[in-house]
Design a protein around this motif. Structure first.
Motif, PDB file in Angstrom:
ATOM      1  N   PHE A   4      -3.995 -10.279   0.971  1.00 18.94           N
ATOM      2  CA  PHE A   4      -3.220  -9.100   1.338  1.00 18.94           C
ATOM      3  C   PHE A   4      -2.331  -9.442   2.524  1.00 18.94           C
ATOM      4  CE2 PHE A   4      -7.175  -7.563  -0.580  1.00 18.94           C
ATOM      5  CZ  PHE A   4      -6.662  -6.777  -1.588  1.00 18.94           C
ATOM      6  N   SER A   5      -1.085  -9.020   2.461  1.00 18.08           N
ATOM      7  CA  SER A   5      -0.147  -9.271   3.556  1.00 18.08           C
ATOM      8  C   SER A   5      -0.562  -8.458   4.783  1.00 18.08           C
ATOM      9  CB  SER A   5       1.270  -8.884   3.136  1.00 18.08           C
ATOM     10  OG  SER A   5       1.362  -7.474   2.968  1.00 18.08           O
ATOM     11  N   ASP A   6      -0.083  -8.902   5.939  1.00 17.51           N
ATOM     12  CA  ASP A   6      -0.345  -8.152   7.175  1.00 17.51           C
ATOM     13  C   ASP A   6       0.197  -6.735   7.053  1.00 17.51           C
ATOM     14  OD1 ASP A   6      -1.604 -10.324   8.321  1.00 17.51           O
ATOM     15  OD2 ASP A   6       0.157 -10.968   9.463  1.00 17.51           O
ATOM     16  N   CYS A   8       0.478  -4.947   4.376  1.00 15.69           N
ATOM     17  CA  CYS A   8      -0.432  -4.206   3.509  1.00 15.69           C
ATOM     18  C   CYS A   8      -1.675  -3.771   4.286  1.00 15.69           C
ATOM     19  CB  CYS A   8      -0.817  -5.082   2.320  1.00 15.69           C
ATOM     20  SG  CYS A   8      -2.001  -4.350   1.201  1.00 15.69           S
ATOM     21  N   LEU A   9      -2.252  -4.689   5.033  1.00 19.34           N
ATOM     22  CA  LEU A   9      -3.469  -4.383   5.794  1.00 19.34           C
ATOM     23  C   LEU A   9      -3.209  -3.324   6.859  1.00 19.34           C
ATOM     24  CD1 LEU A   9      -4.806  -8.028   6.166  1.00 19.34           C
ATOM     25  CD2 LEU A   9      -5.676  -6.249   4.628  1.00 19.34           C
ATOM     26  N   LEU A  10      -2.096  -3.434   7.553  1.00 22.16           N
ATOM     27  CA  LEU A  10      -1.763  -2.448   8.586  1.00 22.16           C
ATOM     28  C   LEU A  10      -1.497  -1.075   7.979  1.00 22.16           C
ATOM     29  CD1 LEU A  10       0.480  -4.623  10.933  1.00 22.16           C
ATOM     30  CD2 LEU A  10      -1.847  -3.788  11.384  1.00 22.16           C
ATOM     31  N   THR A  11      -0.820  -1.047   6.829  1.00 29.15           N
ATOM     32  CA  THR A  11      -0.568   0.226   6.150  1.00 29.15           C
ATOM     33  C   THR A  11      -1.882   0.880   5.762  1.00 29.15           C
ATOM     34  OG1 THR A  11       1.583  -0.507   5.337  1.00 29.15           O
ATOM     35  CG2 THR A  11       0.537   1.314   4.152  1.00 29.15           C
ATOM     36  N   PHE A  12      -2.805   0.094   5.216  1.00 30.35           N
ATOM     37  CA  PHE A  12      -4.107   0.650   4.846  1.00 30.35           C
ATOM     38  C   PHE A  12      -4.843   1.170   6.082  1.00 30.35           C
ATOM     39  CE2 PHE A  12      -8.705   0.196   4.285  1.00 30.35           C
ATOM     40  CZ  PHE A  12      -8.889   1.139   3.299  1.00 30.35           C
ATOM     41  N   LEU A  13      -4.867   0.391   7.154  1.00 30.81           N
ATOM     42  CA  LEU A  13      -5.555   0.826   8.378  1.00 30.81           C
ATOM     43  C   LEU A  13      -4.994   2.146   8.893  1.00 30.81           C
ATOM     44  CD1 LEU A  13      -6.086  -2.368  10.577  1.00 30.81           C
ATOM     45  CD2 LEU A  13      -7.839  -0.795   9.733  1.00 30.81           C
ATOM     46  N   GLN A  14      -3.681   2.260   8.906  1.00 27.38           N
ATOM     47  CA  GLN A  14      -3.035   3.461   9.440  1.00 27.38           C
ATOM     48  C   GLN A  14      -3.216   4.678   8.542  1.00 27.38           C
ATOM     49  OE1 GLN A  14       0.998   2.125   9.896  1.00 27.38           O
ATOM     50  NE2 GLN A  14       0.538   0.937  11.734  1.00 27.38           N
ATOM     51  N   ASN A  15      -3.389   4.463   7.234  1.00 20.28           N
ATOM     52  CA  ASN A  15      -3.385   5.575   6.285  1.00 20.28           C
ATOM     53  C   ASN A  15      -4.693   5.753   5.524  1.00 20.28           C
ATOM     54  OD1 ASN A  15      -0.503   6.394   6.568  1.00 20.28           O
ATOM     55  ND2 ASN A  15      -0.217   4.281   5.942  1.00 20.28           N
ATOM     56  N   GLN A  16      -5.751   5.059   5.924  1.00 20.38           N
ATOM     57  CA  GLN A  16      -7.004   5.140   5.177  1.00 20.38           C
ATOM     58  C   GLN A  16      -7.577   6.554   5.124  1.00 20.38           C
ATOM     59  OE1 GLN A  16     -10.340   3.004   7.098  1.00 20.38           O
ATOM     60  NE2 GLN A  16      -8.999   2.795   8.885  1.00 20.38           N
ATOM     61  N   GLY A  17      -7.168   7.421   6.029  1.00 20.35           N
ATOM     62  CA  GLY A  17      -7.624   8.802   6.040  1.00 20.35           C
ATOM     63  C   GLY A  17      -7.179   9.604   4.822  1.00 20.35           C
ATOM     64  N   GLN A  18      -6.157   9.127   4.106  1.00 18.04           N
ATOM     65  CA  GLN A  18      -5.723   9.839   2.903  1.00 18.04           C
ATOM     66  C   GLN A  18      -6.746   9.703   1.782  1.00 18.04           C
ATOM     67  OE1 GLN A  18      -1.968   7.784   2.082  1.00 18.04           O
ATOM     68  NE2 GLN A  18      -2.799   6.973   0.182  1.00 18.04           N
ATOM     69  N   LEU A  19      -7.635   8.694   1.874  1.00 20.70           N
ATOM     70  CA  LEU A  19      -8.619   8.464   0.818  1.00 20.70           C
ATOM     71  C   LEU A  19     -10.052   8.664   1.297  1.00 20.70           C
ATOM     72  CD1 LEU A  19      -9.203   7.566  -2.089  1.00 20.70           C
ATOM     73  CD2 LEU A  19      -9.031   5.196  -1.318  1.00 20.70           C
ATOM     74  N   PHE A  20     -10.300   8.380   2.565  1.00 22.76           N
ATOM     75  CA  PHE A  20     -11.658   8.440   3.089  1.00 22.76           C
ATOM     76  C   PHE A  20     -11.754   9.434   4.247  1.00 22.76           C
ATOM     77  CE2 PHE A  20     -10.947   4.121   1.463  1.00 22.76           C
ATOM     78  CZ  PHE A  20     -11.925   4.084   0.489  1.00 22.76           C
ATOM     79  N   GLU A  30     -11.537  -6.284   9.148  1.00 32.00           N
ATOM     80  CA  GLU A  30     -12.400  -5.350   8.421  1.00 32.00           C
ATOM     81  C   GLU A  30     -11.659  -4.744   7.231  1.00 32.00           C
ATOM     82  OE1 GLU A  30     -13.797  -2.438  11.223  1.00 32.00           O
ATOM     83  OE2 GLU A  30     -15.153  -3.848  12.200  1.00 32.00           O
ATOM     84  N   ALA A  31     -10.384  -4.444   7.414  1.00 30.09           N
ATOM     85  CA  ALA A  31      -9.582  -3.890   6.320  1.00 30.09           C
ATOM     86  C   ALA A  31      -9.486  -4.897   5.180  1.00 30.09           C
ATOM     87  CB  ALA A  31      -8.191  -3.509   6.815  1.00 30.09           C
ATOM     88  N   GLU A  32      -9.242  -6.147   5.514  1.00 27.41           N
ATOM     89  CA  GLU A  32      -9.133  -7.177   4.481  1.00 27.41           C
ATOM     90  C   GLU A  32     -10.455  -7.344   3.730  1.00 27.41           C
ATOM     91  OE1 GLU A  32      -7.044 -11.445   3.935  1.00 27.41           O
ATOM     92  OE2 GLU A  32      -8.072 -11.148   5.835  1.00 27.41           O
TER      93      GLU A  32
END
Length: 87
Positions: A4-6, A8-20, A30-32
């Protein structure tokens, strides 16, 4: 194993609240690890998101591409790709 690109990982970290409801990762590492464990995938277009959902038995008939893009499992990446995370 996915890489996963940096971005991608940063986007997931910043937006993980939309799913969890609670954070599943606090660092890029940890995101990776989480994304690898849940076999998240990156696709190049919203049409490929639809194909992924269809191939995995999700009922997307009648859903517009905008509705698919708004699904909680779909993370729009700044480079135009999409990260799909099944919670």
């Amino acid at each position: 194993m996915n890489e996963f690109s940096d971005e991608c990982l940063l986007t997931f970290l910043q937006n993980q609240g939309q799913l969890f409801a609670e954070p599943v990762a606090e660092t890029v590492e940890e995101a990776e690890a989480f994304l690898e464990d849940c076999m998240a995938v990156v696709v190049d277009s919203i049409e490929e998101v639809r194909e992924y959902f269809e191939e995995n038995g999700m009922d997307v008939d009648g859903m517009s591409l905008d509705e698919i893009e708004e699904a909680s499992e779909v993370f729009s990446l700044p480079n135009g790709q999409y990260l799909i995370v099944e919670g």
